[in-house]
Design a protein around this motif. Sequence first.
Motif, PDB file in Angstrom:
ATOM      1  N   SER A 275     -12.300  -0.476  -6.498  1.00  0.00           N
ATOM      2  CA  SER A 275     -13.485   0.347  -6.298  1.00  0.00           C
ATOM      3  C   SER A 275     -13.175   1.465  -5.312  1.00  0.00           C
ATOM      4  O   SER A 275     -12.814   1.214  -4.176  1.00  0.00           O
ATOM      5  N   ARG A 276     -13.278   2.715  -5.731  1.00  0.00           N
ATOM      6  CA  ARG A 276     -13.106   3.814  -4.786  1.00  0.00           C
ATOM      7  C   ARG A 276     -14.010   4.968  -5.221  1.00  0.00           C
ATOM      8  O   ARG A 276     -14.420   5.062  -6.383  1.00  0.00           O
ATOM      9  N   MET A 277     -14.330   5.865  -4.278  1.00  0.00           N
ATOM     10  CA  MET A 277     -15.146   7.036  -4.582  1.00  0.00           C
ATOM     11  C   MET A 277     -14.233   8.036  -5.297  1.00  0.00           C
ATOM     12  O   MET A 277     -13.212   8.441  -4.759  1.00  0.00           O
ATOM     13  N   PRO A 286     -13.094   1.838 -10.195  1.00  0.00           N
ATOM     14  CA  PRO A 286     -11.775   1.322  -9.828  1.00  0.00           C
ATOM     15  C   PRO A 286     -10.679   2.373  -9.983  1.00  0.00           C
ATOM     16  O   PRO A 286     -10.793   3.272 -10.807  1.00  0.00           O
ATOM     17  N   HIS A 287      -9.686   2.286  -9.147  1.00  0.00           N
ATOM     18  CA  HIS A 287      -8.505   3.138  -9.285  1.00  0.00           C
ATOM     19  C   HIS A 287      -7.317   2.194  -9.336  1.00  0.00           C
ATOM     20  O   HIS A 287      -6.742   1.840  -8.300  1.00  0.00           O
ATOM     21  N   ARG A 288      -7.027   1.722 -10.536  1.00  0.00           N
ATOM     22  CA  ARG A 288      -5.961   0.739 -10.691  1.00  0.00           C
ATOM     23  C   ARG A 288      -4.637   1.466 -10.943  1.00  0.00           C
ATOM     24  O   ARG A 288      -4.031   1.354 -12.008  1.00  0.00           O
ATOM     25  N   ILE A 290      -1.559   4.274  -8.604  1.00  0.00           N
ATOM     26  CA  ILE A 290      -1.116   4.881  -7.351  1.00  0.00           C
ATOM     27  C   ILE A 290      -1.075   6.387  -7.587  1.00  0.00           C
ATOM     28  O   ILE A 290      -0.576   6.840  -8.614  1.00  0.00           O
ATOM     29  N   ASP A 291      -1.640   7.162  -6.648  1.00  0.00           N
ATOM     30  CA  ASP A 291      -1.538   8.617  -6.731  1.00  0.00           C
ATOM     31  C   ASP A 291      -0.487   9.076  -5.745  1.00  0.00           C
ATOM     32  O   ASP A 291      -0.582   8.789  -4.542  1.00  0.00           O
ATOM     33  N   TYR A 292       0.521   9.762  -6.247  1.00  0.00           N
ATOM     34  CA  TYR A 292       1.577  10.314  -5.392  1.00  0.00           C
ATOM     35  C   TYR A 292       1.351  11.810  -5.287  1.00  0.00           C
ATOM     36  O   TYR A 292       1.376  12.527  -6.305  1.00  0.00           O
ATOM     37  N   PRO A 366      -2.190  18.987  -7.134  1.00  0.00           N
ATOM     38  CA  PRO A 366      -1.003  18.435  -7.796  1.00  0.00           C
ATOM     39  C   PRO A 366      -0.641  17.033  -7.301  1.00  0.00           C
ATOM     40  O   PRO A 366      -0.476  16.829  -6.105  1.00  0.00           O
ATOM     41  N   HIS A 367      -0.629  16.107  -8.208  1.00  0.00           N
ATOM     42  CA  HIS A 367      -0.236  14.732  -7.886  1.00  0.00           C
ATOM     43  C   HIS A 367       0.118  13.993  -9.169  1.00  0.00           C
ATOM     44  O   HIS A 367      -0.209  14.441 -10.272  1.00  0.00           O
ATOM     45  N   LEU A 368       0.788  12.870  -9.017  1.00  0.00           N
ATOM     46  CA  LEU A 368       1.078  12.008 -10.160  1.00  0.00           C
ATOM     47  C   LEU A 368       0.209  10.763 -10.059  1.00  0.00           C
ATOM     48  O   LEU A 368       0.226  10.069  -9.034  1.00  0.00           O
ATOM     49  N   HIS A 369      -0.560  10.520 -11.114  1.00  0.00           N
ATOM     50  CA  HIS A 369      -1.330   9.274 -11.202  1.00  0.00           C
ATOM     51  C   HIS A 369      -0.445   8.328 -12.017  1.00  0.00           C
ATOM     52  O   HIS A 369      -0.104   8.596 -13.155  1.00  0.00           O
ATOM     53  N   PHE A 370      -0.071   7.225 -11.380  1.00  0.00           N
ATOM     54  CA  PHE A 370       0.928   6.328 -11.965  1.00  0.00           C
ATOM     55  C   PHE A 370       0.377   4.920 -12.137  1.00  0.00           C
ATOM     56  O   PHE A 370      -0.134   4.315 -11.202  1.00  0.00           O
TER      57      PHE A 370
HETATM   58 ZN   LIG Z   1      -5.142   8.532  -9.791  1.00  0.00          ZN
END
Ligand SMILES: [Zn+2]
Length: 422
Positions: A275-277, A286-288, A290-292, A366-370
């Motif tokens: 659970s995240r905003m 949910p944010h299942r 990792i964002d780099y 800019p980011h990678l959602h992994f």
């Molecule tokens: Zn993400």
Amino acid sequence: MKKYRWIFIVSAFLILAGILTVLILRYSKRQKTLPEIVKMAENPDEPVTKYGIPVDSFTIVYDTVKRGHTLSDLLTPYHVNLATIDKIGKMSTHSFRIDRINAGQPYAVFCKEDSASELVISYLVYENNGIDYTVYDFSDSVYIIKDKKPVEFVEHSVCGTINSSLWMALKNQNADPLLALEMADIYSWSIDFFGLKKGDTFKMIYETARVEGCDLFIEGIIAGYMKHAGEDFWAIPFERNGQMDFYELDGASLRKTFLKSPLRYNRISSRFTNSRMHPVLKYRRPHRAIDYSAPTGTPIRTIGDGVITLRKYGSGAGYYIKVKHNSVYTSVYMHMSRYGKYQVGQRVKQGDIIGYVGSTGLSTGPHLHFEVHKHGHQINPLTLESPPADPVPDNLIDEFNTVKVKWIERIEAIPCDTTTVS
Ligand SMILES: [Zn+2]
């Protein structure tokens, strides 16, 4: 007086004849049962007991449970009263319903003849599966015993060449085709079993669980070898710290590990949470993943060998790619500015560049959602338990090499039947 003498002789003769007849009849009756006993002695392999019950003292009826039948349906023909059947049901525990039977399962009824030549049940044996069975003992009140048939582990070997499929190749060698799944499992990190080619060969030593002369299931692969696309893939078993694992000839583990992260990043901007905003949507979800956070254009590398199974644009995900590593793990890379050179269906090696960091789709920068999926469920990539991939350590390498030579000899000695083309 002479007359009485004759009567005496005749009656004595009749009595003697009577005794003789009785003796002959008795003898012939015994003769009838004798061949049975002789037969038993001639075949010492023939089981004298079945489910631990002596078979020769019973009339046994073998059958399978019909669709919709209950334990009561099996017992009422043998005059077992409802009170007894009810009593059996009450012997059930929370985890085991003693009176539950499944259609298609074999059962045996052990009977004895009563004085009126009626069959009276002594035991009902229900086979829960190929190994476990339940004995309902009616010889005195009712008594239930759960038991197992003796299981024997038998070693087999097979050599085959793939022509149409591994499945067919195994079938043609009279091996259980389910061995293909075991092979796919031990080689899941090194061979793509969807990419097996005509001409690939294999030699496997494996073990089956045998019950009453029938191989019930494959217990596992003991050692193996595959030649795929001209390359050798050995599976040498070696025990370390009490754990059996498969190794390549140089002592490398057959299991491969993943890269710790798919890119060089500045920081982790969002962690795995249920659970995240959401920064764009402004509500909790949910944010299942990792964002780099990393500059646009930073190369993104696949964390492991695999096949690109998806490469497309999604309104939320932007340009994204899915890599299937094996039957268990898949990884997903989102918000790319552009893709690498690999197309859908192409194989990638660990570390290959599959795309570049961007901010496409629902993204604030800019980011990678992994994401990492295990058996279809998103798991936390940071706590991803990479399968143990340590090679055989230096202090054990001599021992490994000795073991290895023996296994290579054994595998190479497996005869290949070249007459049947699979
Ligand atoms: Zn993400």
